[in-house]
Enzyme design. Structure first.
Site, PDB file in Angstrom:
ATOM      1  CB  ILE A   1     -24.238 -87.053 -52.268  1.00 38.19           C
ATOM      2  CG1 ILE A   1     -24.310 -88.546 -51.915  1.00 38.19           C
ATOM      3  CG2 ILE A   1     -23.689 -86.825 -53.667  1.00 38.19           C
ATOM      4  CD1 ILE A   1     -23.013 -89.310 -51.930  1.00 38.19           C
TER       5      ILE A   1
ATOM      6  CE1 TYR B   1     -34.411 -88.269 -48.117  1.00 40.40           C
ATOM      7  CE2 TYR B   1     -32.807 -89.130 -46.557  1.00 40.40           C
ATOM      8  CZ  TYR B   1     -33.139 -88.751 -47.841  1.00 40.40           C
ATOM      9  OH  TYR B   1     -32.213 -88.856 -48.855  1.00 40.40           O
TER      10      TYR B   1
ATOM     11  CB  ALA C   1     -33.285 -86.827 -64.931  1.00 33.64           C
ATOM     12  CB  SER C   2     -33.957 -81.329 -63.736  1.00 30.25           C
ATOM     13  OG  SER C   2     -34.195 -80.991 -62.396  1.00 30.25           O
TER      14      SER C   2
ATOM     15  CG  ASN D   1     -32.242 -89.529 -58.423  1.00 33.74           C
ATOM     16  OD1 ASN D   1     -31.322 -89.672 -57.617  1.00 33.74           O
ATOM     17  ND2 ASN D   1     -32.600 -88.331 -58.886  1.00 33.74           N
TER      18      ASN D   1
HETATM   19  P1  NAP Z   1     -31.914 -82.795 -55.366  1.00 34.78           P
HETATM   20  O1  NAP Z   1     -30.660 -82.104 -55.767  1.00 34.78           O
HETATM   21  O2  NAP Z   1     -32.844 -82.106 -54.428  1.00 34.78           O
HETATM   22  O3  NAP Z   1     -32.708 -83.225 -56.702  1.00 34.78           O
HETATM   23  C1  NAP Z   1     -33.895 -83.935 -56.620  1.00 34.78           C
HETATM   24  C2  NAP Z   1     -34.624 -83.839 -57.953  1.00 34.78           C
HETATM   25  O4  NAP Z   1     -35.878 -84.537 -57.846  1.00 34.78           O
HETATM   26  C3  NAP Z   1     -34.945 -82.393 -58.322  1.00 34.78           C
HETATM   27  O5  NAP Z   1     -34.737 -82.187 -59.686  1.00 34.78           O
HETATM   28  C4  NAP Z   1     -36.419 -82.285 -57.950  1.00 34.78           C
HETATM   29  O6  NAP Z   1     -37.140 -81.295 -58.661  1.00 34.78           O
HETATM   30  C5  NAP Z   1     -36.901 -83.675 -58.321  1.00 34.78           C
HETATM   31  N1  NAP Z   1     -38.185 -83.948 -57.699  1.00 34.78           N
HETATM   32  C6  NAP Z   1     -38.610 -83.576 -56.462  1.00 34.78           C
HETATM   33  N2  NAP Z   1     -39.868 -83.965 -56.258  1.00 34.78           N
HETATM   34  C7  NAP Z   1     -40.273 -84.588 -57.400  1.00 34.78           C
HETATM   35  C8  NAP Z   1     -41.489 -85.193 -57.804  1.00 34.78           C
HETATM   36  N3  NAP Z   1     -42.546 -85.220 -56.998  1.00 34.78           N
HETATM   37  N4  NAP Z   1     -41.552 -85.747 -59.035  1.00 34.78           N
HETATM   38  C9  NAP Z   1     -40.499 -85.702 -59.877  1.00 34.78           C
HETATM   39  N5  NAP Z   1     -39.328 -85.127 -59.555  1.00 34.78           N
HETATM   40  C10 NAP Z   1     -39.214 -84.577 -58.325  1.00 34.78           C
HETATM   41  O7  NAP Z   1     -31.597 -84.205 -54.691  1.00 34.78           O
HETATM   42  P2  NAP Z   1     -30.298 -85.121 -54.765  1.00 34.78           P
HETATM   43  O8  NAP Z   1     -29.419 -84.743 -53.643  1.00 34.78           O
HETATM   44  O9  NAP Z   1     -29.772 -85.184 -56.139  1.00 34.78           O
HETATM   45  O10 NAP Z   1     -30.960 -86.518 -54.368  1.00 34.78           O
HETATM   46  C11 NAP Z   1     -31.388 -87.488 -55.319  1.00 34.78           C
HETATM   47  C12 NAP Z   1     -31.813 -88.734 -54.579  1.00 34.78           C
HETATM   48  O11 NAP Z   1     -30.730 -89.215 -53.772  1.00 34.78           O
HETATM   49  C13 NAP Z   1     -32.991 -88.507 -53.626  1.00 34.78           C
HETATM   50  O12 NAP Z   1     -33.827 -89.636 -53.618  1.00 34.78           O
HETATM   51  C14 NAP Z   1     -32.309 -88.366 -52.274  1.00 34.78           C
HETATM   52  O13 NAP Z   1     -33.159 -88.703 -51.214  1.00 34.78           O
HETATM   53  C15 NAP Z   1     -31.167 -89.353 -52.434  1.00 34.78           C
HETATM   54  N6  NAP Z   1     -30.044 -89.110 -51.533  1.00 34.78           N
HETATM   55  C16 NAP Z   1     -29.386 -87.922 -51.547  1.00 34.78           C
HETATM   56  C17 NAP Z   1     -28.327 -87.747 -50.667  1.00 34.78           C
HETATM   57  C18 NAP Z   1     -27.541 -86.456 -50.606  1.00 34.78           C
HETATM   58  O14 NAP Z   1     -26.723 -86.317 -49.709  1.00 34.78           O
HETATM   59  N7  NAP Z   1     -27.712 -85.542 -51.539  1.00 34.78           N
HETATM   60  C19 NAP Z   1     -27.962 -88.763 -49.775  1.00 34.78           C
HETATM   61  C20 NAP Z   1     -28.657 -89.956 -49.799  1.00 34.78           C
HETATM   62  C21 NAP Z   1     -29.715 -90.130 -50.687  1.00 34.78           C
HETATM   63  P3  NAP Z   1     -37.164 -79.764 -58.108  1.00 34.78           P
HETATM   64  O15 NAP Z   1     -36.045 -79.091 -58.829  1.00 34.78           O
HETATM   65  O16 NAP Z   1     -38.509 -79.227 -58.487  1.00 34.78           O
HETATM   66  O17 NAP Z   1     -36.985 -79.814 -56.648  1.00 34.78           O
END
Ligand code: NAP
Length: 251
Positions: A192, A159, A17-18, A94
């Protein structure tokens, strides 16, 4: 706590959520009057994100450090959330990572880390949270999958497998708990605008945009809006579904 109170005093536990999509989901649900238990491995970014929600939206929040891939860590995080809020009515799985590589070059660790955090993490959180949902006979479980889990993608076998796994997992949970007032649904975002996609080279980005009928990447809010709907009472009869949010890239 009576079921009517749980529906009234809604609390969402959101992993990752950060920042990015998780942060947008936390903000959107808070605006709908839901208290937020934010869980993230990165507590330094999580604390200010939760504080901003308290200051701007006025909902109660908690910032809890945990690694979704570690079941003991998640048990502690859920205990802490229940101690602070009394219950969890919504779980948003998430947190997720990528470790891209072509299969011939993919290291065991790249495979293991992605499966552990994305898929086992979803299992760990659901298994612990669902206990209290069963007791309350009410719950909403929303897991963030990906377009890649449905389409596959070069360099993302780990993935894609983790996200396809989340889809099968979600459908099974939906069947197991439909008669306990618990729904389980997935959201499959396309590409995204977050830190996860920020590093894409310009030419790869342009090639991607050319494949999206709407001609743009999505925003974290495009995904958060669907979470709001699936978490709402209006979505009570929807379970075991995967909603694609991808600007038409995959139909
Ligand atoms: P993001 O910006 O990389 O954020 C992911 C968050 O999850 C970060 O705060 C990260 O912490 C945290 N995290 C990573 N490993 C963790 C763990 N072991 N335990 C708890 N928290 C953890 O990713 P996002 O783009 O927002 O993606 C969120 C979700 O949507 C993911 O499941 C991703 O696969 C999915 N998604 C994203 C996209 C896209 O295009 N962005 C597309 C399809 C699906 P840190 O700050 O330490 O890394």
């Amino acid at each position: 706590m009576l079921k009517s109170d749980i529906v009234k005093n809604r609390v969402a536990l959101i992993t990752g959520a950060s920042r990015g999509i998780g942060k947008a989901i936390a903000e959107a649900l808070a605006k709908d009057g839901i208290d937020i238990a934010g869980v993230d491995i990165n507590i330094d970014e999580l604390r200010p994100a939760m504080k901003t929600i308290e200051d701007t939206v006025g909902r109660k929040t908690a910032a809890i450090q945990a690694d979704v891939g570690d079941s003991a860590s998640i048990e502690r995080a859920v205990e802490e959330s229940i101690r602070v809020f009394g219950n969890i009515s919504i779980l948003v799985n998430n947190a997720g990572i990528t470790r891209d590589n072509l299969i011939l070059r993919m290291k065991d660790k790249e495979w293991d880390d992605v499966l552990r955090i994305n898929l086992t993490g979803t299992f760990n959180c659901t298994k612990v949270v669902i206990k209290s949902m069963v007791k309350n006979r009410y719950g909403r479980i929303i897991s963030i999958a990906s377009i890649v889990g449905a389409m596959g993608n070069i360099g993302q076998a780990n993935y894609a497998a983790s996200k396809a796994g989340i889809i099968g997992f979600t459908k099974s949970i939906a069947r197991e708990y439909a008669n306990r007032g618990i729904t389980a649904n997935g959201i499959a975002p396309g590409f995204i605008e977050t830190d996860m996609t920020k590093g894409l080279p310009e030419d790869v980005r342009n090639t991607l945009i050319n494949q999206i009928p709407m001609g743009r990447l999505g925003t974290p809010e495009d995904v958060a809006n669907v979470v709001r709907f699936l978490a709402s009472d209006e979505a009570a009869y929807i379970t075991g579904q995967v909603i694609h949010v991808n600007g038409g890239m995959y139909m």
